[in-house]
Design a protein around this motif. Structure first.
Motif, PDB file in Angstrom:
ATOM      1  N   LEU A 146       1.005  -1.131   0.245  1.00  0.00           N
ATOM      2  CA  LEU A 146       0.057   0.003   0.366  1.00  0.00           C
ATOM      3  C   LEU A 146       0.538   0.880   0.016  1.00  0.00           C
ATOM      4  O   LEU A 146       0.746   2.350  -0.273  1.00  0.00           O
ATOM      5  CB  LEU A 146      -0.543  -0.157   1.082  1.00  0.00           C
ATOM      6  N   PHE A 198      -7.590  -2.406   9.075  1.00  0.00           N
ATOM      7  CA  PHE A 198      -7.414  -1.067   9.180  1.00  0.00           C
ATOM      8  C   PHE A 198      -7.748  -0.478  10.255  1.00  0.00           C
ATOM      9  O   PHE A 198      -8.955  -0.307  11.402  1.00  0.00           O
ATOM     10  CB  PHE A 198      -7.817  -0.353   8.171  1.00  0.00           C
ATOM     11  N   ASN A 241     -12.686   0.740   6.500  1.00  0.00           N
ATOM     12  CA  ASN A 241     -12.994   0.937   5.614  1.00  0.00           C
ATOM     13  C   ASN A 241     -13.547  -0.227   5.219  1.00  0.00           C
ATOM     14  O   ASN A 241     -13.675  -0.530   3.850  1.00  0.00           O
ATOM     15  CB  ASN A 241     -10.951   1.371   5.633  1.00  0.00           C
ATOM     16  N   LEU A 242     -14.940  -0.155   5.311  1.00  0.00           N
ATOM     17  CA  LEU A 242     -15.406  -0.996   4.707  1.00  0.00           C
ATOM     18  C   LEU A 242     -15.813  -0.406   3.564  1.00  0.00           C
ATOM     19  O   LEU A 242     -16.237   1.311   4.371  1.00  0.00           O
ATOM     20  CB  LEU A 242     -16.944  -1.442   5.753  1.00  0.00           C
ATOM     21  N   PHE A 243     -16.512  -0.822   2.714  1.00  0.00           N
ATOM     22  CA  PHE A 243     -17.422  -0.727   1.322  1.00  0.00           C
ATOM     23  C   PHE A 243     -18.688   0.149   2.418  1.00  0.00           C
ATOM     24  O   PHE A 243     -19.361  -0.760   2.086  1.00  0.00           O
ATOM     25  CB  PHE A 243     -17.432  -1.495   0.327  1.00  0.00           C
ATOM     26  N   ARG A 280     -13.769  -9.863   6.126  1.00  0.00           N
ATOM     27  CA  ARG A 280     -14.017  -9.648   4.824  1.00  0.00           C
ATOM     28  C   ARG A 280     -12.633 -10.270   4.692  1.00  0.00           C
ATOM     29  O   ARG A 280     -12.420 -10.715   3.443  1.00  0.00           O
ATOM     30  CB  ARG A 280     -13.953  -7.968   4.563  1.00  0.00           C
ATOM     31  N   GLY A 331      -8.335   5.645   2.553  1.00  0.00           N
ATOM     32  CA  GLY A 331      -9.292   4.290   3.167  1.00  0.00           C
ATOM     33  C   GLY A 331     -10.441   2.961   1.418  1.00  0.00           C
ATOM     34  O   GLY A 331     -10.013   2.383   2.401  1.00  0.00           O
ATOM     35  N   GLN A 332     -11.355   4.322   1.100  1.00  0.00           N
ATOM     36  CA  GLN A 332     -12.145   2.933   0.482  1.00  0.00           C
ATOM     37  C   GLN A 332     -11.582   1.818  -0.512  1.00  0.00           C
ATOM     38  O   GLN A 332     -11.650   1.204  -1.151  1.00  0.00           O
ATOM     39  CB  GLN A 332     -12.986   3.785  -0.272  1.00  0.00           C
ATOM     40  N   GLU A 342      -7.759   1.574  -0.088  1.00  0.00           N
ATOM     41  CA  GLU A 342      -7.273   1.081  -0.075  1.00  0.00           C
ATOM     42  C   GLU A 342      -7.491  -0.144   0.910  1.00  0.00           C
ATOM     43  O   GLU A 342      -6.763  -1.378  -0.172  1.00  0.00           O
ATOM     44  CB  GLU A 342      -6.503   1.665   1.316  1.00  0.00           C
ATOM     45  N   ALA A 343      -8.800  -0.418   0.659  1.00  0.00           N
ATOM     46  CA  ALA A 343      -9.515  -1.160   1.319  1.00  0.00           C
ATOM     47  C   ALA A 343      -9.856  -1.983  -0.510  1.00  0.00           C
ATOM     48  O   ALA A 343      -8.665  -3.644   0.055  1.00  0.00           O
ATOM     49  CB  ALA A 343     -10.620  -1.325   2.343  1.00  0.00           C
ATOM     50  N   ALA A 344      -9.921  -2.044  -0.613  1.00  0.00           N
ATOM     51  CA  ALA A 344     -10.402  -2.562  -2.398  1.00  0.00           C
ATOM     52  C   ALA A 344      -9.167  -3.256  -3.141  1.00  0.00           C
ATOM     53  O   ALA A 344      -9.478  -4.531  -3.306  1.00  0.00           O
ATOM     54  CB  ALA A 344     -11.193  -1.732  -3.357  1.00  0.00           C
TER      55      ALA A 344
END
Lengths: 251, 216
Positions: free
Chosen positions: A59, A92, A96-98, A158, B113-114, B116-118
């Motif tokens: 990342l 995280f 940072n859930l969608f 997830r 963060g969205q 990054e999570a993806a």
């Protein structure tokens, strides 16, 4: 303490350097984490511990040095990197859930889109995972409707849905209200007991003592101490670590 | 005001032609603008350069100059077409630069963060953008995108005046100069025609904005 195998390390960092502009956040880091080991990374803020966690699945790109996961060097960009990231679960601080997808869809998205699982199979597995982390009854809600602890447990589900080889946790309980910390730590302790390879950036001393095989103490971008939890908490070797423990343990 | 009622069918045909220009230009501009916005946030430097150049050229050129290029420049290169096709494409190219920037602002408004999570789940750049970022960007994009689209509807008058003919603006021009009608009532009719398109368009955008709202 479970036995740790000695074959190819699950995570290997060799001579890793990382800068943010002029700031040298990771200094010549060498680190090997064997399969099945649970490592807790501690250190004062700005010591580079979160960055250490984030470079492992790229990342954050590194400036020099190499990183290998399960013996495979980390690719630069593109499809190969995406495939490798699929094998590394990441949790995280801010969950940072969608935000536009239900909890169930958050968990099934990766298996369906990346692993090409069938919808029904992905759904069944997701429900089992949500059951395991104790929020199966929240499956159809949206992230904003859940408490922080529930959101973080959904985020762990997830990550697990991808059947990862390694789990990275970047301060997973730091954004939680105190009464929700334990429900997340319980899930993590269960994972550790199941033999998952884990790298956990956290200040949760209880978790470190209970579940970790190894503690890394970072300061100024370097791994200042690398020891087992009992030794580290009872007799830290460096002044930086003594100072740090003195500050967090007096309260 | 009898000039409006007497020429109602003329006005109606003008309205239809304006709507056709706007529909084709709007769809093409949305498509091109979204592609360019994706280029501008891409990790690949050449793609970012394409997106940035596109916006720089079309946002900073007067629409009239773009239309002149389409109508007189392209035929010199051996590319021929009707004024309607050239005018519509010219308007779409010009508008796409503004669409691109509106969408890019929406992409930037989605918490990093969205994405990054993806990425950490293993999604590629295209999947991250289309499955996670763009659906959440839509909400904050609707108001600026609406302004861009309404500006485009008004700009279609320039396309009409340029030679497409038969659109709302040309109807007004035709009635006043060719048929010698008084300008004021004719222009009021033209303005009403544009309001018939733009006001419902604005209302529709409000409805869409509420539909795509996401709880955070």
């Amino acid at each position: 303490m479970t036995e740790v195998s000695t074959d190819t390390p699950m995570i290997r960092l060799s001579a890793v350097d990382k800068y943010f502009g002029a700031l040298h956040v990771l200094r010549d880091i060498d680190l090997e984490v064997p399969r099945g080991q649970v490592v807790v990374v501690l250190g004062p803020s700005g010591s580079g511990k979160s960055t250490l966690c984030r470079v492992i699945n790229r990342l954050e790109p590194v400036d020099s040095g190499s990183i290998a996961l399960d013996g495979v060097p980390l690719p630069a960009e593109g499809r190969a990197l995406a495939e490798l990231r699929a094998d590394v679960g990441m949790v995280f601080q801010q969950f940072n859930l969608f935000a536009h997808k239900s909890i169930l869809d958050n968990v099934t998205l990766g298996p369906i889109k990346v692993r090409k699982s069938g919808k029904a199979a992905a759904r069944d597995e997701a429900m089992q995972l949500l059951e395991r982390v104790g929020i199966a009854d929240q499956a159809d809600k949206y992230p904003a409707q859940l408490s922080g602890g529930q959101q973080q447990r959904a985020a762990i589900a997830r990550a697990l849905a991808m059947r990862p080889k390694v789990m990275l946790f970047d301060e997973p309980t730091s954004a939680l209200d105190p009464e929700m910390v334990n429900e997340v730590l319980d899930v993590m302790t269960g994972l550790a007991a199941d033999g998952m390879t884990m790298l956990v950036v956290s200040h949760e001393m209880g978790f470190a003592r209970r579940a970790a095989h190894r503690v890394l103490f970072m300061a100024d971008g370097e791994v200042a101490e690398d020891s087992v939890p009992e030794d580290f908490f009872q007799a830290p070797a460096t002044d930086r670590a003594k100072d740090f423990l003195g500050k967090i343990l007096t309260h | 005001m009898h000039v409006i009622t007497d020429n109602l069918s003329l006005y109606r045909d003008g309205l239809v032609t304006t709507l056709r220009i706007c529909l084709y230009s709007g769809l093409l501009a949305l498509l091109l603008g979204t592609i360019m916005a994706a280029c501008r946030v891409s990790p690949l430097t050449p793609l970012r350069a394409v997106g940035t150049s596109w916006v720089t050229v079309f946002r900073n050129s007067p629409l009239l100059v773009v239309l002149f290029f389409m109508a007189f420049g392209l035929p010199e290169l051996g590319i021929n077409g009707t004024y309607f096709v050239f005018g519509t494409i010219g308007l779409a190219l010009y508008t796409s630069a503004f669409v691109c920037e509106a969408i890019r602002s929406g992409i930037n408004a989605v918490p990093p963060g969205q994405a990054e999570a993806a990425r950490s789940v293993g999604l590629g750049f295209g999947q991250t953008l289309s499955l996670i970022v763009l659906p959440q960007a839509v909400r904050s994009v609707i108001p600026p995108l609406g302004s861009v689209m309404i500006a485009m509807i008004k700009n279609s008058a320039i396309v009409g005046a340029f030679g497409v003919g038969g659109d709302l603006f040309s109807v007004g021009e035709n009635l006043t100069s060719a048929q010698g009608e008084a300008a004021l009532p004719v222009l009021i009719g033209v303005m009403l025609g544009y309001l018939i398109i733009t006001i419902p368009a604005g209302l529709l955008l409000g409805i869409v904005e509420r539909k795509v709202a996401i709880a955070r």
